[in-house]
Design a protein around this motif. Sequence first.
Motif, PDB file in Angstrom:
ATOM      1  N   LYS A 174      -6.158  -6.909   2.862  1.00  0.00           N
ATOM      2  CA  LYS A 174      -7.172  -5.953   2.412  1.00  0.00           C
ATOM      3  C   LYS A 174      -8.494  -6.682   2.220  1.00  0.00           C
ATOM      4  CE  LYS A 174      -8.226  -2.683  -1.335  1.00  0.00           C
ATOM      5  NZ  LYS A 174      -7.863  -2.250  -2.709  1.00  0.00           N
ATOM      6  N   LYS A 221      -9.342   0.346   9.262  1.00  0.00           N
ATOM      7  CA  LYS A 221      -9.620   1.106   8.044  1.00  0.00           C
ATOM      8  C   LYS A 221      -9.759   0.190   6.832  1.00  0.00           C
ATOM      9  CE  LYS A 221      -7.460   5.389   9.636  1.00  0.00           C
ATOM     10  NZ  LYS A 221      -6.467   6.465   9.369  1.00  0.00           N
ATOM     11  N   THR A 239      -5.162   0.099  -4.565  1.00  0.00           N
ATOM     12  CA  THR A 239      -6.174   1.152  -4.527  1.00  0.00           C
ATOM     13  C   THR A 239      -6.833   1.193  -3.150  1.00  0.00           C
ATOM     14  OG1 THR A 239      -7.852  -0.374  -5.391  1.00  0.00           O
ATOM     15  CG2 THR A 239      -6.665   0.975  -6.997  1.00  0.00           C
ATOM     16  N   LYS A 240      -7.670   2.188  -2.952  1.00  0.00           N
ATOM     17  CA  LYS A 240      -8.338   2.357  -1.662  1.00  0.00           C
ATOM     18  C   LYS A 240      -9.244   1.154  -1.367  1.00  0.00           C
ATOM     19  CE  LYS A 240     -12.181   5.017  -3.642  1.00  0.00           C
ATOM     20  NZ  LYS A 240     -13.218   3.986  -3.425  1.00  0.00           N
ATOM     21  N   ASP A 288      -8.126   2.491 -10.840  1.00  0.00           N
ATOM     22  CA  ASP A 288      -9.275   1.868 -10.194  1.00  0.00           C
ATOM     23  C   ASP A 288     -10.105   1.151 -11.263  1.00  0.00           C
ATOM     24  OD1 ASP A 288     -11.279   1.160  -8.510  1.00  0.00           O
ATOM     25  OD2 ASP A 288     -11.870   3.194  -7.950  1.00  0.00           O
ATOM     26  N   LYS A 302     -12.471  -0.852  -0.809  1.00  0.00           N
ATOM     27  CA  LYS A 302     -13.800  -0.734  -1.395  1.00  0.00           C
ATOM     28  C   LYS A 302     -14.818  -1.489  -0.540  1.00  0.00           C
ATOM     29  CE  LYS A 302     -11.521  -0.486  -5.898  1.00  0.00           C
ATOM     30  NZ  LYS A 302     -11.415  -1.059  -7.263  1.00  0.00           N
ATOM     31  N   THR A 320       0.828  -1.207   0.000  1.00  0.00           N
ATOM     32  CA  THR A 320       0.000   0.000   0.000  1.00  0.00           C
ATOM     33  C   THR A 320       0.863   1.258   0.000  1.00  0.00           C
ATOM     34  OG1 THR A 320      -0.184   0.115   2.420  1.00  0.00           O
ATOM     35  CG2 THR A 320      -1.828  -1.200   1.251  1.00  0.00           C
ATOM     36  N   GLU A 336     -14.145   0.879   4.765  1.00  0.00           N
ATOM     37  CA  GLU A 336     -13.113   1.374   5.678  1.00  0.00           C
ATOM     38  C   GLU A 336     -13.572   1.403   7.137  1.00  0.00           C
ATOM     39  OE1 GLU A 336     -11.775   5.139   4.267  1.00  0.00           O
ATOM     40  OE2 GLU A 336     -10.566   4.259   2.643  1.00  0.00           O
TER      41      GLU A 336
END
Length: 331
Positions: A280, A290, A105-106, A139, A108, A99, A285
């Motif tokens: 992940k 998170k 990516t963030k 993304d 989801k 990360t 989050e």
Amino acid sequence: MTWQFSLCLSIVCLGFIRAKSIPDFRENEWKKFKVDFHKNHGSEAEGDIQQINQHNERSYVKKIDEYTDMDDDEIANSSYSPMNDEPMYLDWKKTWDWTAKNVVTKVKNQEGCENGDWAFAAIGALEGLLARNGYNLTDLSEQELIDCTEPYGNYGCESGTVKKAFDYIKEKGICTNQSYPYTGTDTNMTACPNKLKGKIVTSLDKMNQDVIPQGSESLMKQYLYQNGPILAIINASQESFMNYKGGIYHNDTCAKVGEHNVLIVGYGETEQGEEYWIVKNSWGEDWGEKGYIRIARGKNTCGIATNATFLTLDKLQTAKPTILPNAQGIQ
């Protein structure tokens, strides 16, 4: 007596020449060794060079190389084995987190798509694969996989596998999330053909999903460090998992066979020496740390090492406009 005296004199001279030439030769070899292999320490390895030269007067021949100044333990713990020309699986770092390397990516949220975790894990691995191969982190669309992979054997939010998702991607490519946004349902499956105008990758015909030997967390660590995020299927049905808020997750009672697809993005170790995976999830989050969970490493906790795989890429075909190459690369 004259010839005997001459012979003795010759032997003495030869001995003098040899005694003088060996140090000179050794010094030259030592200088060359330091230049060739970028060594900067003192002369403690000169004896090793002399030993090699003396050995070569006998049977098989040795050579002066980058391992000349190493003892057996140092060679065993080096990154490369001169015995078999194969990389060795070693603990290079105690912590590693993709990360922080701009390949993840963030977090989801699959939301109402209850069993759509396979699509999120597949997309996360693909995003990392492209980023690791010099392309900007982008993304990509989970919704496309949910809507469009039914002909390949997936069933949208009911069930699916990353392998069948990759079968589709290898043939059809993938859209960005911007061009094919997430809705959280599989009601758009009939509309799939009308939403494929935003392909950013037209095909990944030589993408490979490689299986890591079952239960080998040491190999998982090495492959993650070398290749990027790893796919895993874990047992997430435990209440302790679903209610996880933070810390290193331990569970010695859950089954070693899982049903929930996740992406392993790193590993670490506490000051007390406790090892863990950085995982992940796709529950948003607000869940866990998170959106992440740290799972105890080395115990195949909840089957994290039972079905681990990673992606490699031999060939990439992109559409126009294409993913822009990352000039900086991944450091």
